[in-house]
Design a protein around this motif. Structure first.
Motif: not given
Length: 123
Positions: A76-88
């Motif tokens: 749900d974190l969006r700011n400053p940017e969404p947390v990327p999926l499939d990423t360590d």
């Protein structure tokens, strides 16, 4: 009530799968920081994410009211940017008052879901 916890917490392991199995939103794969604030003041929290191959991102700002808990989904974190999926990733959580942090992950990529939980490292 006594104030419990520490002001700095570290979750060294983070990963949000891009897909899941089961009904949404209950079975959406996610990472959660369960944050407990037992103090008599609101907790002003900043979260910084660290990655393998790019610069840190943050701070994500979160408030947990006095003597309250918040189950914060990193999805749900969006700011400053969404947390990327499939990423360590890893994160540092800093607060102006002592808090307690527990880390939980739901991985629903298979029909047999996996739930992982652990206490975060504190400094």
């Amino acid at each position: 009530m006594k104030t419990y916890g520490k002001k700095t917490w570290i979750i060294a392991e983070g990963y949000i799968p891009s897909y899941g199995n089961g009904p949404e939103p209950e079975f959406t794969s996610h990472e959660t920081a369960c944050i407990l604030n037992t103090s008599s003041s609101k907790a002003e929290i900043e979260i910084t994410l660290f990655f393998t191959d790019k610069d840190p991102v943050g701070p994500y700002k979160v408030i947990v009211d006095a003597q309250r808990t918040k189950h914060l989904r990193f999805n749900d974190l969006r700011n400053p940017e969404p947390v990327p999926l499939d990423t360590d990733y890893a994160c540092v959580i800093e607060s102006n008052v002592p808090i307690v942090v527990q880390h939980t992950r739901l991985d629903s990529r298979q029909a047999e879901n996996a739930l992982l939980t652990t206490i975060a490292y504190f400094e």
